[in-house]
Design an enzyme around this catalytic site. Structure first.
Site, PDB file in Angstrom:
ATOM      1  N   HIS A  80       5.619  20.546 -24.246  1.00 19.95           N
ATOM      2  CA  HIS A  80       4.977  19.240 -24.480  1.00 19.95           C
ATOM      3  C   HIS A  80       5.046  18.840 -25.953  1.00 19.95           C
ATOM      4  O   HIS A  80       4.117  18.241 -26.495  1.00 19.95           O
ATOM      5  CB  HIS A  80       3.502  19.258 -24.040  1.00 19.95           C
ATOM      6  CG  HIS A  80       3.302  19.445 -22.573  1.00 19.95           C
ATOM      7  ND1 HIS A  80       3.163  18.403 -21.688  1.00 19.95           N
ATOM      8  CD2 HIS A  80       3.229  20.566 -21.818  1.00 19.95           C
ATOM      9  CE1 HIS A  80       3.005  18.876 -20.467  1.00 19.95           C
ATOM     10  NE2 HIS A  80       3.051  20.184 -20.508  1.00 19.95           N
ATOM     11  N   ASN A 153      -0.868  16.541 -15.650  1.00 18.30           N
ATOM     12  CA  ASN A 153       0.546  16.156 -15.607  1.00 18.30           C
ATOM     13  C   ASN A 153       0.712  14.960 -14.670  1.00 18.30           C
ATOM     14  O   ASN A 153      -0.202  14.627 -13.919  1.00 18.30           O
ATOM     15  CB  ASN A 153       1.401  17.308 -15.067  1.00 18.30           C
ATOM     16  CG  ASN A 153       1.729  18.349 -16.132  1.00 18.30           C
ATOM     17  OD1 ASN A 153       1.545  18.122 -17.326  1.00 18.30           O
ATOM     18  ND2 ASN A 153       2.222  19.484 -15.693  1.00 18.30           N
ATOM     19  N   HIS A 344      -7.308  21.698 -24.135  1.00 16.84           N
ATOM     20  CA  HIS A 344      -7.501  23.010 -23.499  1.00 16.84           C
ATOM     21  C   HIS A 344      -8.171  22.823 -22.134  1.00 16.84           C
ATOM     22  O   HIS A 344      -9.266  22.257 -22.074  1.00 16.84           O
ATOM     23  CB  HIS A 344      -8.394  23.860 -24.403  1.00 16.84           C
ATOM     24  CG  HIS A 344      -8.391  25.309 -24.038  1.00 16.84           C
ATOM     25  ND1 HIS A 344      -8.479  25.749 -22.737  1.00 16.84           N
ATOM     26  CD2 HIS A 344      -8.300  26.424 -24.796  1.00 16.84           C
ATOM     27  CE1 HIS A 344      -8.451  27.061 -22.717  1.00 16.84           C
ATOM     28  NE2 HIS A 344      -8.332  27.502 -23.953  1.00 16.84           N
ATOM     29  N   TYR A 367      -3.927  28.209 -24.305  1.00 18.22           N
ATOM     30  CA  TYR A 367      -4.008  27.014 -25.164  1.00 18.22           C
ATOM     31  C   TYR A 367      -4.586  27.309 -26.547  1.00 18.22           C
ATOM     32  O   TYR A 367      -4.024  26.909 -27.559  1.00 18.22           O
ATOM     33  CB  TYR A 367      -4.778  25.882 -24.445  1.00 18.22           C
ATOM     34  CG  TYR A 367      -3.964  25.282 -23.306  1.00 18.22           C
ATOM     35  CD1 TYR A 367      -3.685  26.027 -22.159  1.00 18.22           C
ATOM     36  CD2 TYR A 367      -3.446  24.002 -23.377  1.00 18.22           C
ATOM     37  CE1 TYR A 367      -2.917  25.501 -21.122  1.00 18.22           C
ATOM     38  CE2 TYR A 367      -2.681  23.464 -22.343  1.00 18.22           C
ATOM     39  CZ  TYR A 367      -2.430  24.216 -21.223  1.00 18.22           C
ATOM     40  OH  TYR A 367      -1.669  23.709 -20.206  1.00 18.22           O
TER      41      TYR A 367
HETATM   42 FE1  HDE Z   1       0.267  23.595 -20.197  1.00 16.03          FE
HETATM   43  N1  HDE Z   1       0.480  24.308 -22.079  1.00 16.03           N
HETATM   44  N2  HDE Z   1       0.549  25.449 -19.470  1.00 16.03           N
HETATM   45  N3  HDE Z   1       0.218  22.889 -18.291  1.00 16.03           N
HETATM   46  N4  HDE Z   1       0.040  21.761 -20.881  1.00 16.03           N
HETATM   47  C1  HDE Z   1       0.463  23.575 -23.200  1.00 16.03           C
HETATM   48  O1  HDE Z   1      -0.711  24.148 -25.154  1.00 16.03           O
HETATM   49  C2  HDE Z   1       0.441  26.592 -20.177  1.00 16.03           C
HETATM   50  C3  HDE Z   1       0.337  23.609 -17.155  1.00 16.03           C
HETATM   51  C4  HDE Z   1      -0.220  20.634 -20.157  1.00 16.03           C
HETATM   52  O2  HDE Z   1      -0.813  16.899 -25.212  1.00 16.03           O
HETATM   53  C5  HDE Z   1       0.475  24.419 -24.448  1.00 16.03           C
HETATM   54  O3  HDE Z   1      -1.404  23.099 -27.026  1.00 16.03           O
HETATM   55  C6  HDE Z   1       0.429  27.720 -19.318  1.00 16.03           C
HETATM   56  C7  HDE Z   1      -0.047  22.836 -16.009  1.00 16.03           C
HETATM   57  C8  HDE Z   1      -0.243  19.484 -21.014  1.00 16.03           C
HETATM   58  O4  HDE Z   1      -1.289  18.601 -26.505  1.00 16.03           O
HETATM   59  C9  HDE Z   1       0.458  25.841 -23.882  1.00 16.03           C
HETATM   60  C10 HDE Z   1       0.529  27.234 -18.050  1.00 16.03           C
HETATM   61  C11 HDE Z   1      -0.381  21.618 -16.506  1.00 16.03           C
HETATM   62  C12 HDE Z   1       0.005  19.965 -22.286  1.00 16.03           C
HETATM   63  C13 HDE Z   1       0.445  25.613 -22.407  1.00 16.03           C
HETATM   64  C14 HDE Z   1       0.631  25.798 -18.151  1.00 16.03           C
HETATM   65  C15 HDE Z   1      -0.207  21.668 -17.923  1.00 16.03           C
HETATM   66  C16 HDE Z   1       0.173  21.392 -22.170  1.00 16.03           C
HETATM   67  C17 HDE Z   1       1.560  24.089 -25.433  1.00 16.03           C
HETATM   68  C18 HDE Z   1       0.445  27.989 -16.769  1.00 16.03           C
HETATM   69  C19 HDE Z   1      -0.827  20.384 -15.721  1.00 16.03           C
HETATM   70  C20 HDE Z   1       0.107  19.172 -23.567  1.00 16.03           C
HETATM   71  C21 HDE Z   1       0.889  23.367 -26.573  1.00 16.03           C
HETATM   72  C22 HDE Z   1       1.547  28.599 -16.300  1.00 16.03           C
HETATM   73  C23 HDE Z   1      -2.172  20.456 -15.255  1.00 16.03           C
HETATM   74  C24 HDE Z   1      -1.226  18.984 -24.208  1.00 16.03           C
HETATM   75  C25 HDE Z   1      -0.510  23.484 -26.314  1.00 16.03           C
HETATM   76  C26 HDE Z   1      -1.106  18.095 -25.400  1.00 16.03           C
HETATM   77  C27 HDE Z   1       0.412  22.229 -23.261  1.00 16.03           C
HETATM   78  C28 HDE Z   1       0.385  26.638 -21.564  1.00 16.03           C
HETATM   79  C29 HDE Z   1       0.843  24.948 -17.058  1.00 16.03           C
HETATM   80  C30 HDE Z   1      -0.455  20.525 -18.751  1.00 16.03           C
HETATM   81  C31 HDE Z   1       1.558  26.760 -24.341  1.00 16.03           C
HETATM   82  C32 HDE Z   1       0.334  29.166 -19.735  1.00 16.03           C
HETATM   83  C33 HDE Z   1      -0.106  23.306 -14.557  1.00 16.03           C
HETATM   84  C34 HDE Z   1      -0.484  18.042 -20.604  1.00 16.03           C
HETATM   85  O5  HDE Z   1      -0.704  26.503 -24.266  1.00 16.03           O
END
Ligand code: HDE
Length: 712
Positions: A80, A153, A344, A367
């Protein structure tokens, strides 16, 4: 609502803005200074020993300016990375007391400030907006009880079932590590190798390759919390909950050819669209919806409600609309706000709790961990965009970039010296009490048998698609998997998706030059979920953008009436011509072309209009760019309108199999597959109605498949 309430709620809406205001600086009329506030006399020449001599170390202004510049970048988000934010507020429709005690969901008069960040997942910070990808839709609610983040998402499910697979999945989809190719794309070997080794991805792949992967606008995108959460009320009763955002303008997408062209013509297409809409006062709105399942209904479904590769079909679990978010202010500074925002899924407030969804559980760790690196230490909650409005009181101290000046000798708990302040709160005082779910089990590295079905909902999704949507999915497979070099992987894709639908797999195989399935297969799912098809979404012409092609000698009446009609329908227009500047009509009136062939193309618009004026249209017919405008608009299934001689341009372009107004036709309006034409009239009111209606339809898919020609 009494007056007091009114003023309280108004105050609350502004609270985040007032807090941010303390950090805003305009520098208007100020003298240039160093970071130590010493005034600087010259910032263009470094201090030298003689005009042609070496730069001197004592030039503190040079040293500081350069050092700060050298350190300006922070790591981009690991996923992202490319995002864009906006401020706004959220208002609940009615008290949600029965379901949750969350305070921001009780009082319809309270406007809770929010900050939203939309993003793509795979591309780096400088990548294009319109690539095929999942979009992030993260919202920070600055509630009276602390920050609540809904990190969502634009698709309701995910690729994998267990967070431990996330690093593998992301490594596979990101550019390949040996040459960092391709950027912001899933169309390469490692990703499809991963997909075919993980059949749980089947359902998400269907969504990603559907039109959802290329949204028309952040303003026309649904949001889904994906993971299962809990609502908990005052009595401690819990329900499973899934969160939805529904855009008031409906859910709409680009077509693939358009998305690809836009990536080159305007890589900032989606962020520009959001910025401009807010700037013009066309505030994007999204309704918040919840699906709820009682705890005792947990096992009543033919899927596991904790499995993040499954959605809860709206036809089985209705979405209750509980409030609305309005985005009404652009950020002041991209880095300070969008880039430093830290979301988060574990930032919850009393009344919202977690489930054992294994993807959610893993997210809860990731996060903060990633933000510690990206934002440089444990105090990123103090960065203005992340600071709650509610007061923060605890015994945490120190660390990089600490802003708060905690006074006194005590920084431990409990303490007698400060009468145990800050003191833990009781439940009644708003303390967060974790839902007392009973948990027992053996330690196992295993997945539940209830997570084993990987295909049934993928079939359900496929069944729910319209013909056009199905065609787009097949075409997307042809592109994405067509780019894979390893033929075995291509074959594995066909074989894997044969488990979803035999017909789908056969069509995929056709474009890939591999064997179709010998036994066309699929699941036994025959029903559909109409709610997931974008054919059933809200349609509106509001905020759309139309290009008007003119040349010297255009028909002024045609253009001016059209523009008035568009304005009253809430539609925007650009006047496009070969050259920028004033263009003179056949009756000597002038209009300014604000866009030229060099600065814009058809993909920037939702529709096209060609007015009459023989001299003008004769010229347009000699312009390749004018014909390209018509052809692209037609191929991308967008509305076309032409009046009087304007229709001639359509006739010489690639507008095939459409009934157009003939030169002798008298004021009769022809509307065929979103192409609206009329000749020999000055009264255009009915024409405008037809055109705006065609614009509201968004796309006219029946044009696709015309002699095998497709845009998607
Ligand atoms: Fe994320 N995700 N994600 N994700 N995610 C990040 O956190 C992660 C997942 C989502 O605008 C990271 O600060 C894991 C689902 C958004 O700043 C990180 C898993 C959904 C954003 C991370 C998921 C999301 C992130 C990278 C499980 C939809 C952007 C930077 C397997 C509900 C937030 C950060 C923003 C960002 C980890 C899966 C949505 C790496 C371990 C499911 C919208 O922490």
């Amino acid at each position: 609502m009494d007056e007091n309430q009114q003023s309280n709620s108004t105050n609350y809406e502004n609270k985040k803005d007032e807090q941010l205001e303390q950090n805003r600086v305009d520098h208007q009329g100020d003298k240039l200074t160093t970071n130590q506030a010493v005034r600087v006399t010259n910032t263009d020449d470094s201090l030298k020993a003689g005009e042609r001599g070496p730069t001197l170390m004592e030039d503190f202004h040079f040293r500081e300016k350069m050092t700060h510049f050298d350190h300006e970048r922070i790591p981009e988000r690991v996923v992202h990375a490319r995002g864009f934010g906006a401020h706004g507020y959220f208002q609940v429709y009615e008290p949600m007391k029965e379901f949750t005690k969350a305070k921001f969901l009780q009082d319809p008069s309270v406007k809770t400030p929010v900050f939203v960040r939309f993003s793509t997942v795979v591309g780096s910070r400088g990548s294009a907006d319109t690539v095929r990808d999942v979009r992030g839709f993260a919202t920070k609610f600055y509630t009276e009880e602390g920050n609540y983040d809904l990190v969502a998402n634009n698709m309701p499910i995910f690729f994998i079932q267990d967070a431990i697979k996330f690093p593998d999945m992301v490594h596979a989809i990101k550019p390949e590590p040996h040459n960092e190719i391709p950027q912001a794309s899933a169309a390469h070997d490692t990703f499809w190798d991963f997909v075919t080794s993980h059949t749980e991805t089947a359902h998400m792949i269907m969504w990603l390759l559907s039109d959802r992967g290329i949204p028309r606008s952040f303003r026309m995108m649904e949001g889904f919390g994906v993971n299962t959460f809990r609502f908990v009320n005052e009595q401690g009763k819990a329900r499973f909950v899934k969160f939805h955002w529904k855009p008031v303008l409906g859910t709409h997408s680009l077509v693939w050819d358009e998305a690809q062209k836009l990536a080159g013509k305007d890589p900032d297409y989606l962020r520009r669209d959001l910025w401009e809409a807010i700037d013009m006062g066309e505030y994007p709105e999204f309704e918040l919806g919840v699906q709820m399942i009682d705890e005792d209904q947990e096992f009543n479904f033919d899927f596991d409600i904790l499995d993040p590769t499954k959605f809860w079909p709206e036809e089985q679990v209705p979405v209750k609309m509980i409030g609305k978010m309005t985005l009404n202010k652009n950020q002041d500074n991209f880095f300070a706000e969008t880039e430093q925002a830290a979301f988060h899924p574990g930032h919850v407030v009393p009344g919202i709790d977690f489930s054992n969804d294994p993807l959610l559980q893993g997210r809860l760790f990731s996060y903060t961990d990633t933000q510690l690196l990206r934002l440089g230490g444990p105090n990123f909650h103090e960065i203005p965009i992340n600071r709650p409005i509610a007061p923060v009181n605890n015994n945490q101290r120190d660390g990089f970039h600490r802003m708060t000046i905690d006074r006194g000798a005590v920084s431990y708990s409990p303490n007698a010296m400060r009468y145990n302040s800050p003191e833990p709160a009781t439940d009644q005082e708003g303390g967060f009490t974790h839902y007392a779910e009973k948990v027992e089990g053996q330690k196992v590295r295993k997945r539940s048998a209830s997570f084993q079905d990987h295909y049934r909902q993928a079939t359900l999704f496929w069944n729910s698609m319209s013909q056009a949507e199905k065609m787009h999915i097949v075409k997307a497979f042809h592109f994405e998997v067509g780019k894979v070099k390893d033929k075995q992987i291509k074959q594995r894709v066909v074989d894997m998706f044969n488990n979803v639908d035999g017909n789908l797999a056969t069509q995929i195989a056709q474009g890939l030059g591999v064997n179709p399935p010998t036994n066309p297969g699929g699941t036994n799912v025959t029903d559909s979920s109409p709610a997931v098809s974008q054919e059933n979404t809200i349609r509106s012409a509001k905020t759309r953008k139309v290009a008007i092609l003119i040349e010297q000698g255009f028909n002024y009446n045609d253009v001016s009436q059209f523009m008035t009609a568009l304005t009253s329908a809430g539609v925007h227009a650009d006047i496009v011509s070969k050259n920028l500047g004033m263009i003179t009509s056949s009756d000597n009136q002038q209009l300014e072309a604000n866009k030229s062939y060099a600065t814009t193309t058809a993909v920037m618009y939702d529709g096209l209009f060609i007015p009459g004026g023989k001299t003008a249209v004769d010229q347009l017919m000699t312009h390749k760019e004018a014909k390209d405008f018509v052809n692209d608009t037609f191929a991308h299934a967008k509305p076309l309108g032409a009046t009087n001689e304007g229709v001639d341009l359509l006739q010489v372009a690639d507008v095939k199999n459409v009934v157009l107004a003939e030169p002798q036709s008298q004021a009769q309006i022809y509307t065929d597959m979103g192409v609206v034409t009329v000749r020999n009239t000055t009264d255009l009111t009915a024409f405008h109605h037809e055109y705006v209606d065609a614009l509201a339809q968004h796309r006219h898919w029946m044009r696709e498949n015309q002699d095998g020609k497709m845009s998607g």
